[in-house]
Design a protein around this motif. Sequence first.
Motif, PDB file in Angstrom:
ATOM      1  N   LEU A  34       7.868   6.242   8.207  1.00  0.00           N
ATOM      2  CA  LEU A  34       7.457   4.974   7.599  1.00  0.00           C
ATOM      3  C   LEU A  34       5.948   4.958   7.355  1.00  0.00           C
ATOM      4  CD1 LEU A  34       9.589   2.454   9.708  1.00  0.00           C
ATOM      5  CD2 LEU A  34      10.095   3.353   7.416  1.00  0.00           C
ATOM      6  N   LEU A  35       5.194   5.477   8.315  1.00  0.00           N
ATOM      7  CA  LEU A  35       3.742   5.520   8.151  1.00  0.00           C
ATOM      8  C   LEU A  35       3.354   6.469   7.028  1.00  0.00           C
ATOM      9  CD1 LEU A  35       1.081   4.449   9.327  1.00  0.00           C
ATOM     10  CD2 LEU A  35       1.070   6.392  10.891  1.00  0.00           C
ATOM     11  N   GLY A  36       4.029   7.629   6.963  1.00  0.00           N
ATOM     12  CA  GLY A  36       3.744   8.589   5.902  1.00  0.00           C
ATOM     13  C   GLY A  36       4.071   8.039   4.532  1.00  0.00           C
ATOM     14  N   LEU A  37       5.194   7.372   4.421  1.00  0.00           N
ATOM     15  CA  LEU A  37       5.587   6.758   3.151  1.00  0.00           C
ATOM     16  C   LEU A  37       4.577   5.701   2.730  1.00  0.00           C
ATOM     17  CD1 LEU A  37       7.669   6.081   0.885  1.00  0.00           C
ATOM     18  CD2 LEU A  37       8.705   4.479   2.512  1.00  0.00           C
ATOM     19  N   SER A  38       4.230   4.812   3.646  1.00  0.00           N
ATOM     20  CA  SER A  38       3.343   3.694   3.315  1.00  0.00           C
ATOM     21  C   SER A  38       1.939   4.181   2.962  1.00  0.00           C
ATOM     22  CB  SER A  38       3.287   2.706   4.491  1.00  0.00           C
ATOM     23  OG  SER A  38       4.580   2.215   4.787  1.00  0.00           O
ATOM     24  N   TYR A  39       1.459   5.211   3.658  1.00  0.00           N
ATOM     25  CA  TYR A  39       0.124   5.736   3.341  1.00  0.00           C
ATOM     26  C   TYR A  39       0.102   6.342   1.942  1.00  0.00           C
ATOM     27  CZ  TYR A  39      -3.985   8.731   3.308  1.00  0.00           C
ATOM     28  OH  TYR A  39      -5.158   9.350   2.952  1.00  0.00           O
ATOM     29  N   ARG A  40       1.124   7.093   1.600  1.00  0.00           N
ATOM     30  CA  ARG A  40       1.167   7.690   0.263  1.00  0.00           C
ATOM     31  C   ARG A  40       1.240   6.621  -0.817  1.00  0.00           C
ATOM     32  NH1 ARG A  40       3.487  11.222   3.740  1.00  0.00           N
ATOM     33  NH2 ARG A  40       3.297  13.473   3.349  1.00  0.00           N
ATOM     34  N   LEU A  41       1.950   5.542  -0.542  1.00  0.00           N
ATOM     35  CA  LEU A  41       2.101   4.486  -1.537  1.00  0.00           C
ATOM     36  C   LEU A  41       0.848   3.626  -1.677  1.00  0.00           C
ATOM     37  CD1 LEU A  41       5.770   3.274  -0.907  1.00  0.00           C
ATOM     38  CD2 LEU A  41       4.905   4.693  -2.778  1.00  0.00           C
ATOM     39  N   LEU A  42       0.123   3.416  -0.582  1.00  0.00           N
ATOM     40  CA  LEU A  42      -1.002   2.480  -0.608  1.00  0.00           C
ATOM     41  C   LEU A  42      -2.365   3.160  -0.591  1.00  0.00           C
ATOM     42  CD1 LEU A  42       0.404  -0.164   1.908  1.00  0.00           C
ATOM     43  CD2 LEU A  42       0.491  -0.240  -0.592  1.00  0.00           C
TER      44      LEU A  42
ATOM     45  N   SER B  63      -4.083   3.803   1.951  1.00  0.00           N
ATOM     46  CA  SER B  63      -4.887   3.207   3.016  1.00  0.00           C
ATOM     47  C   SER B  63      -4.115   3.299   4.323  1.00  0.00           C
ATOM     48  CB  SER B  63      -5.201   1.746   2.701  1.00  0.00           C
ATOM     49  OG  SER B  63      -5.665   1.068   3.857  1.00  0.00           O
ATOM     50  N   LEU B  64      -4.719   3.938   5.308  1.00  0.00           N
ATOM     51  CA  LEU B  64      -4.071   4.066   6.605  1.00  0.00           C
ATOM     52  C   LEU B  64      -3.931   2.711   7.287  1.00  0.00           C
ATOM     53  CD1 LEU B  64      -2.886   5.990   8.684  1.00  0.00           C
ATOM     54  CD2 LEU B  64      -5.197   6.342   9.579  1.00  0.00           C
ATOM     55  N   ALA B  65      -4.964   1.875   7.186  1.00  0.00           N
ATOM     56  CA  ALA B  65      -4.916   0.554   7.809  1.00  0.00           C
ATOM     57  C   ALA B  65      -3.794  -0.290   7.197  1.00  0.00           C
ATOM     58  CB  ALA B  65      -6.256  -0.148   7.648  1.00  0.00           C
ATOM     59  N   ASP B  66      -3.694  -0.275   5.854  1.00  0.00           N
ATOM     60  CA  ASP B  66      -2.624  -1.031   5.201  1.00  0.00           C
ATOM     61  C   ASP B  66      -1.260  -0.462   5.540  1.00  0.00           C
ATOM     62  OD1 ASP B  66      -4.508  -2.638   4.062  1.00  0.00           O
ATOM     63  OD2 ASP B  66      -4.407  -1.738   2.070  1.00  0.00           O
ATOM     64  N   ALA B  67      -1.174   0.863   5.663  1.00  0.00           N
ATOM     65  CA  ALA B  67       0.103   1.498   6.007  1.00  0.00           C
ATOM     66  C   ALA B  67       0.562   1.064   7.398  1.00  0.00           C
ATOM     67  CB  ALA B  67      -0.035   3.014   5.941  1.00  0.00           C
ATOM     68  N   GLU B  68      -0.369   0.989   8.329  1.00  0.00           N
ATOM     69  CA  GLU B  68      -0.010   0.552   9.679  1.00  0.00           C
ATOM     70  C   GLU B  68       0.471  -0.894   9.670  1.00  0.00           C
ATOM     71  OE1 GLU B  68      -3.738   1.495  11.478  1.00  0.00           O
ATOM     72  OE2 GLU B  68      -2.970   3.353  12.379  1.00  0.00           O
ATOM     73  N   ASP B  69      -0.167  -1.733   8.845  1.00  0.00           N
ATOM     74  CA  ASP B  69       0.270  -3.134   8.732  1.00  0.00           C
ATOM     75  C   ASP B  69       1.688  -3.212   8.170  1.00  0.00           C
ATOM     76  OD1 ASP B  69      -2.145  -4.002   9.714  1.00  0.00           O
ATOM     77  OD2 ASP B  69      -2.998  -4.458   7.750  1.00  0.00           O
TER      78      ASP B  69
ATOM     79  N   LEU C 162       5.579  -2.125  -2.456  1.00  0.00           N
ATOM     80  CA  LEU C 162       5.639  -2.459  -3.880  1.00  0.00           C
ATOM     81  C   LEU C 162       4.967  -3.804  -4.136  1.00  0.00           C
ATOM     82  CD1 LEU C 162       6.726  -1.612  -6.656  1.00  0.00           C
ATOM     83  CD2 LEU C 162       8.848  -2.819  -6.114  1.00  0.00           C
ATOM     84  N   ASP C 163       5.204  -4.773  -3.264  1.00  0.00           N
ATOM     85  CA  ASP C 163       4.548  -6.078  -3.398  1.00  0.00           C
ATOM     86  C   ASP C 163       3.038  -5.950  -3.215  1.00  0.00           C
ATOM     87  OD1 ASP C 163       6.980  -7.307  -3.827  1.00  0.00           O
ATOM     88  OD2 ASP C 163       7.248  -7.919  -1.738  1.00  0.00           O
ATOM     89  N   LEU C 164       2.631  -5.150  -2.222  1.00  0.00           N
ATOM     90  CA  LEU C 164       1.209  -5.003  -1.940  1.00  0.00           C
ATOM     91  C   LEU C 164       0.471  -4.271  -3.055  1.00  0.00           C
ATOM     92  CD1 LEU C 164       1.187  -4.121   1.868  1.00  0.00           C
ATOM     93  CD2 LEU C 164       0.381  -6.229   0.798  1.00  0.00           C
TER      94      LEU C 164
ATOM     95  N   GLU D 142     -16.470   2.679  -7.400  1.00  0.00           N
ATOM     96  CA  GLU D 142     -15.196   3.382  -7.493  1.00  0.00           C
ATOM     97  C   GLU D 142     -14.391   3.207  -6.209  1.00  0.00           C
ATOM     98  OE1 GLU D 142     -13.961   5.195 -10.159  1.00  0.00           O
ATOM     99  OE2 GLU D 142     -15.649   4.328 -11.249  1.00  0.00           O
ATOM    100  N   TRP D 143     -13.065   3.104  -6.360  1.00  0.00           N
ATOM    101  CA  TRP D 143     -12.175   3.024  -5.191  1.00  0.00           C
ATOM    102  C   TRP D 143     -11.512   4.376  -5.000  1.00  0.00           C
ATOM    103  CZ3 TRP D 143      -7.349   3.805  -3.264  1.00  0.00           C
ATOM    104  CH2 TRP D 143      -7.034   3.155  -2.061  1.00  0.00           C
ATOM    105  N   ILE D 144     -11.653   4.958  -3.801  1.00  0.00           N
ATOM    106  CA  ILE D 144     -11.036   6.238  -3.454  1.00  0.00           C
ATOM    107  C   ILE D 144     -10.071   5.994  -2.302  1.00  0.00           C
ATOM    108  CG2 ILE D 144     -11.449   8.595  -2.625  1.00  0.00           C
ATOM    109  CD1 ILE D 144     -14.242   8.439  -3.799  1.00  0.00           C
ATOM    110  N   PRO D 145      -8.906   6.629  -2.304  1.00  0.00           N
ATOM    111  CA  PRO D 145      -7.998   6.470  -1.167  1.00  0.00           C
ATOM    112  C   PRO D 145      -8.691   6.784   0.152  1.00  0.00           C
ATOM    113  CG  PRO D 145      -6.872   7.578  -2.957  1.00  0.00           C
ATOM    114  CD  PRO D 145      -8.315   7.469  -3.367  1.00  0.00           C
ATOM    115  N   GLU D 146      -8.261   6.129   1.187  1.00  0.00           N
ATOM    116  CA  GLU D 146      -8.855   6.308   2.508  1.00  0.00           C
ATOM    117  C   GLU D 146      -8.626   7.737   3.005  1.00  0.00           C
ATOM    118  OE1 GLU D 146      -7.871   4.567   6.905  1.00  0.00           O
ATOM    119  OE2 GLU D 146      -7.866   3.153   5.227  1.00  0.00           O
ATOM    120  N   PRO D 147      -9.682   8.473   3.357  1.00  0.00           N
ATOM    121  CA  PRO D 147      -9.494   9.861   3.788  1.00  0.00           C
ATOM    122  C   PRO D 147      -8.818   9.946   5.150  1.00  0.00           C
ATOM    123  CG  PRO D 147     -11.768   9.208   4.128  1.00  0.00           C
ATOM    124  CD  PRO D 147     -11.100   8.060   3.411  1.00  0.00           C
TER     125      PRO D 147
END
Length: 293
Positions: A7-15, A17-23, A59-61, A75-80
């Motif tokens: 779930l964390l891996g899926l959410s991080y790839r989609l968003l 952001s690690l912080a958003d993925a954890e949420d 998807l909503d986020l 510029e916005w870069i994905p969270e490393p």
Amino acid sequence: MAERRQLLGLSYRLLGSLADAEDVVQETYARWYAMSPQRQAAIDNPGAWLTRVSGRICLDLLGSARARRESYVGEWIPEPLPDRTEWIGGRPGGAAADPADRVTLDESITMAFLVVLEAMTPAERVAFVLHDVFRYPFAEVAEVVGRSPAACRQLASSARRRVRASRGPATPAVQQADVVRNFKQAWEAKDVDALIGLLDPDATATGDGGGLVNAALRPVAGGERIARGLIEVIDRPVSPVTLLERTVNGRPGLVARQDGVTVSVFAFGVAAGRITDIWAVRNPEKLRPWRAA
């Protein structure tokens, strides 16, 4: 809880952001535990249910995230993402983090790949990641995206074309590590000619400070411009900058530290022995996992 890693891996790839993925993962679990035991027992495959819910939340986020990023300063870069041994409870050379708290590091987690995902529509991104990365059939992807399986197939196909168009010849990790190491040494030596030789003439450098620290508001194009700018950057600080070789999103990268604090993380794109892209993250909010490592 065995599903947490996926779930964390899926959410991080989609968003991105690690912080958003954890949420997202926490919200998914909250919805599961809010159900009665009878409703939970009626779900044949809890893992699939959790994945669908996480996908829908993402998807909503993504819709709101796109609006936020349009107003983002610079510029916005994905969270490393730090190396496995360096993030969330892990320390280099010490005990590794709980496997449930790691994101699997593979080709779909590189900075180059995540940047391409950022250019997709939310529906394209979700359909592509669920199907091509996590191997979910389109019938299940359709339940998340809210479209027909045929429409999801088209979304994934469109996203796949974007990925293929962005990819150059693959560079082995060992070769990329050599290029990044030579780049580090040339930067430390303030050898502008060596830097120019290591950078592709059409290279692009993108910085993300999020308006919180000084960073270029637009990407810098051209190997020579980038090289001369890098020399200015390393000459500027009052306290010395230490460059460390680290794994960033599964690929060789660099971390810059001042007074023992991580101030920048650099990810690289390498092709034909030269650096084609530099992604420099300086936003302190995105560097929290690196500072905790």
